[in-house]
Every structure is written in structure tokens, then in C-alpha cells.
Design an enzyme around this catalytic site. Structure first.
Site, PDB file in Angstrom:
ATOM      1  N   GLU A 116       1.130   3.852   1.939  1.00  0.00           N
ATOM      2  CA  GLU A 116       1.705   4.248   3.229  1.00  0.00           C
ATOM      3  C   GLU A 116       2.845   3.307   3.639  1.00  0.00           C
ATOM      4  O   GLU A 116       3.921   3.759   4.039  1.00  0.00           O
ATOM      5  CB  GLU A 116       0.628   4.249   4.329  1.00  0.00           C
ATOM      6  CG  GLU A 116      -0.534   5.193   4.081  1.00  0.00           C
ATOM      7  CD  GLU A 116      -1.723   4.501   3.415  1.00  0.00           C
ATOM      8  OE1 GLU A 116      -1.509   3.687   2.490  1.00  0.00           O
ATOM      9  OE2 GLU A 116      -2.865   4.785   3.824  1.00  0.00           O
ATOM     10  N   CYS A 161      -5.839   2.089   5.890  1.00  0.00           N
ATOM     11  CA  CYS A 161      -6.466   0.812   6.234  1.00  0.00           C
ATOM     12  C   CYS A 161      -5.849   0.313   7.542  1.00  0.00           C
ATOM     13  O   CYS A 161      -4.865   0.879   8.015  1.00  0.00           O
ATOM     14  CB  CYS A 161      -6.232  -0.200   5.109  1.00  0.00           C
ATOM     15  SG  CYS A 161      -4.547  -0.847   5.072  1.00  0.00           S
ATOM     16  N   HIS A 179       0.865  -1.177   0.000  1.00  0.00           N
ATOM     17  CA  HIS A 179       0.000   0.000   0.000  1.00  0.00           C
ATOM     18  C   HIS A 179       0.910   1.239   0.000  1.00  0.00           C
ATOM     19  O   HIS A 179       2.093   1.153   0.354  1.00  0.00           O
ATOM     20  CB  HIS A 179      -0.893   0.012   1.243  1.00  0.00           C
ATOM     21  CG  HIS A 179      -1.981  -1.025   1.221  1.00  0.00           C
ATOM     22  ND1 HIS A 179      -3.017  -1.031   2.123  1.00  0.00           N
ATOM     23  CD2 HIS A 179      -2.181  -2.080   0.396  1.00  0.00           C
ATOM     24  CE1 HIS A 179      -3.829  -2.056   1.858  1.00  0.00           C
ATOM     25  NE2 HIS A 179      -3.338  -2.706   0.816  1.00  0.00           N
TER      26      HIS A 179
HETATM   27 ZN   LIG Z   1      -3.254   0.292   3.618  1.00  0.00          ZN
END
Ligand SMILES: [Zn+2]
Length: 157
Positions: free
Chosen positions: A56, A84, A54
Site C-alpha cells: 500500500e 497494517c 509494504h
Molecule cells: Zn502495511
């Protein structure tokens, strides 16, 4: 443009470029320390076959490598979407000071990226989750912890 807007704009641009270039999903993140951009990344899940890539998490990996540390205390992260559970946890582990986000998790859900399932799972007792999780061989595994406790100067973690 204030600095917050400048860095968030970078994160949003990364998310847009991923879509415009047919590279990956519409997420981007930028990590900043002392007003300077340390790392930036778009989502790289499908393009690298890495479900943990992801934006981040990818930006955290780059920032830690660049600063040669696992502790990003003093850094802030700008992400194009509310993190998330995995990314939120990674931000905690990295000890980042503040999260700035643009899109909400509901915005993400509206276009097919739902992490509600995982948030719901985390609220359930372990034995009621859809992912089976079974404990085994604790006595054997405890040995590493005992060894760790005996070390004179354990690594500060
Ligand atoms: Zn994430």
C-alpha cells in the site's frame, strides 16, 4: 467482471506473483482514480531492504509521483490484505477515499504476518509500550512551529 473485482484481482495477482517469483511477501495493492489504474505495487520489503515498502505504501508513493501531488483525494485503493497500522495511517495521510481489502489481518496472522502486536501497542498508554518513547528539547523544537505560524501563506497541508 465489475470494476471492483477487476482491480482487486490485479492486487491479488501482484500478491501471488511475489510468492511465485520468490520476490517478496504475498501482498499487492492497486490505486484507482476515475476508474483508471494509477499505480500498483507488490510488497517490496525484503527485495529493497525497506521495512516501509509494504504494497500500500509503495503504491501510494507511485501514485503521488505520477499525479504530482501528496493528496490522493478521489482515489481508492484495492489491497490484497487488510492494511497494517502503518499502511492504514498512510492511506489516511494520502486522503484516499475508500479502502477495499481481500484477506483479513487474521488470515495474514495465520501465515506469519502479524500486526496485532502493533495494534495492541497503540491501545496502550505511551509509558506502557514496549518501544521506549521519551520527550526532550520541546522548547527548542517549538521554534520551527513558531516560524511556520508566522508565514504569510503556509502550504496547505
Ligand atoms: Zn502495511
Amino acid at each position: 467482471m465489475n470494476p471492483h473485482e477487476k482491480f482487486m484481482k490485479m492486487a491479488i495477482q501482484l500478491s501471488e506473483q511475489n510468492v511465485l517469483n520468490n520476490t517478496d511477501a504475498p501482498f499487492g495493492a492497486v490505486i484507482v482514480k476515475d476508474g483508471k489504474m494509477i499505480a500498483k505495487s507488490a510488497n517490496k520489503v525484503t527485495s529493497t531492504n525497506d521495512p516501509t515498502a509494504h504494497a500500500e505504501v509503495s503504491a501510494i508513493r507511485i501514485a503521488c509521483k505520477k499525479l504530482k501531488t501528496y493528496d490522493l483525494n478521489g482515489c481508492v485503493i484495492y489491497t490484497s490484505c487488510e492494511p497494517c497500522p502503518m499502511c492504514l495511517s498512510a492511506v489516511y495521510w494520502a486522503r484516499i477515499d475508500t479502502i477495499y481489502y481481500a484477506n483479513t489481518k487474521h488470515d495474514a496472522e495465520n501465515v506469519g504476518f502479524s500486526d496485532k502486536f502493533i495494534y495492541d501497542e497503540l491501545d496502550k498508554p505511551m509509558d506502557q509500550r514496549s518501544l521506549p518513547i521519551k520527550q526532550m528539547m520541546r522548547d527548542k523544537a517549538l521554534q520551527a512551529f513558531k516560524l511556520w505560524q508566522k508565514k504569510v501563506l503556509p502550504i496547505a497541508y
